[in-house]
Enzyme design. Structure first.
Site, PDB file in Angstrom:
ATOM      1  N   HIS A  52       0.851  -1.192   0.000  1.00  0.00           N
ATOM      2  CA  HIS A  52       0.000   0.000   0.000  1.00  0.00           C
ATOM      3  C   HIS A  52       0.887   1.242   0.000  1.00  0.00           C
ATOM      4  O   HIS A  52       2.097   1.164   0.226  1.00  0.00           O
ATOM      5  CB  HIS A  52      -0.940   0.001   1.210  1.00  0.00           C
TER       6      HIS A  52
HETATM    7  P1  TYD Z   1      -1.680  -2.568   7.346  1.00  0.00           P
HETATM    8  O1  TYD Z   1      -1.065  -1.211   7.473  1.00  0.00           O
HETATM    9  O2  TYD Z   1      -2.465  -2.853   6.098  1.00  0.00           O
HETATM   10  O3  TYD Z   1      -0.566  -3.694   7.505  1.00  0.00           O
HETATM   11  P2  TYD Z   1       0.845  -3.874   6.782  1.00  0.00           P
HETATM   12  O4  TYD Z   1       1.844  -3.793   7.870  1.00  0.00           O
HETATM   13  O5  TYD Z   1       0.802  -5.187   6.147  1.00  0.00           O
HETATM   14  O6  TYD Z   1       0.999  -2.776   5.833  1.00  0.00           O
HETATM   15  O7  TYD Z   1      -2.555  -2.843   8.629  1.00  0.00           O
HETATM   16  C1  TYD Z   1      -3.098  -4.124   8.895  1.00  0.00           C
HETATM   17  C2  TYD Z   1      -4.330  -3.929   9.756  1.00  0.00           C
HETATM   18  O8  TYD Z   1      -3.976  -3.341  11.012  1.00  0.00           O
HETATM   19  C3  TYD Z   1      -5.373  -3.014   9.128  1.00  0.00           C
HETATM   20  O9  TYD Z   1      -6.649  -3.566   9.418  1.00  0.00           O
HETATM   21  C4  TYD Z   1      -5.224  -1.713   9.858  1.00  0.00           C
HETATM   22  C5  TYD Z   1      -4.691  -2.132  11.223  1.00  0.00           C
HETATM   23  N1  TYD Z   1      -3.775  -1.134  11.807  1.00  0.00           N
HETATM   24  C6  TYD Z   1      -4.175  -0.414  12.929  1.00  0.00           C
HETATM   25  O10 TYD Z   1      -5.297  -0.558  13.440  1.00  0.00           O
HETATM   26  N2  TYD Z   1      -3.283   0.485  13.470  1.00  0.00           N
HETATM   27  C7  TYD Z   1      -2.054   0.686  12.949  1.00  0.00           C
HETATM   28  O11 TYD Z   1      -1.262   1.516  13.483  1.00  0.00           O
HETATM   29  C8  TYD Z   1      -1.662  -0.045  11.776  1.00  0.00           C
HETATM   30  C9  TYD Z   1      -0.314   0.126  11.150  1.00  0.00           C
HETATM   31  C10 TYD Z   1      -2.551  -0.956  11.245  1.00  0.00           C
END
Ligand code: TYD
Length: 137
Positions: A52
């Protein structure tokens, strides 16, 4: 922001016979105020994280244990950074797309972020992200 603005920042390392210590200060070692800290851990082998972009968020990523690779993309080009030391952080400015991959067993990815979690700050669709990046240039 340009792909060239992504860079490895060497953090202070205080060496001691009792072990090493590394610290990060807002505006001293990194160019933003830290508003949020989160970390990825227990990542199964072969799994990718990220996938993303962010509109405004700036981040520093640190492999505080183990190693992983971060591919950063500006909509056109990609740079790949390997993080494998707790005193090297990858600074990712705003408007970048990223993937995290090649996690070693036991890897922990510490993230220092410039803002609270806001789903509205995410780009979740790469084609959409590319279009918006083009319109920003
Ligand atoms: P995401 O940022 O998509 O994960 P990745 O590390 O793979 O990029 O986040 C995964 C899930 O966690 C999504 O449902 C959003 C949640 N999330 C939070 O609630 N707080 C946070 O600070 C972060 C980074 C993610």
């Amino acid at each position: 922001m340009h792909l060239e603005d992504c860079r490895i920042i060497e953090l202070p390392k205080i060496e001691d016979s009792r072990g090493n210590l590394t610290f990060v200060e807002s505006f001293n070692h990194i160019p933003f105020e830290i508003k949020r800290v989160y970390y990825l851990y227990d990542v199964p082998s072969g799994v990718e994280r990220g996938g993303h972009g962010h509109k405004e968020l700036e981040q520093l990523m640190v492999a505080i244990s183990g190693s992983f690779d971060v591919s950063v993309n500006d909509g056109q080009n990609t740079r790949i950074f390997q993080l494998n030391r707790p005193f090297f952080g990858l600074y990712i400015p705003k408007s970048m797309w990223r993937h995290l991959h090649n996690f070693s067993s036991g890897a922990v990815c510490l993230n220092l972020a410039s803002d609270f979690y806001k789903e509205s700050d995410y780009y979740r669709d790469f084609t959409e992200y590319q279009k918006i990046r083009k319109s920003l240039v």
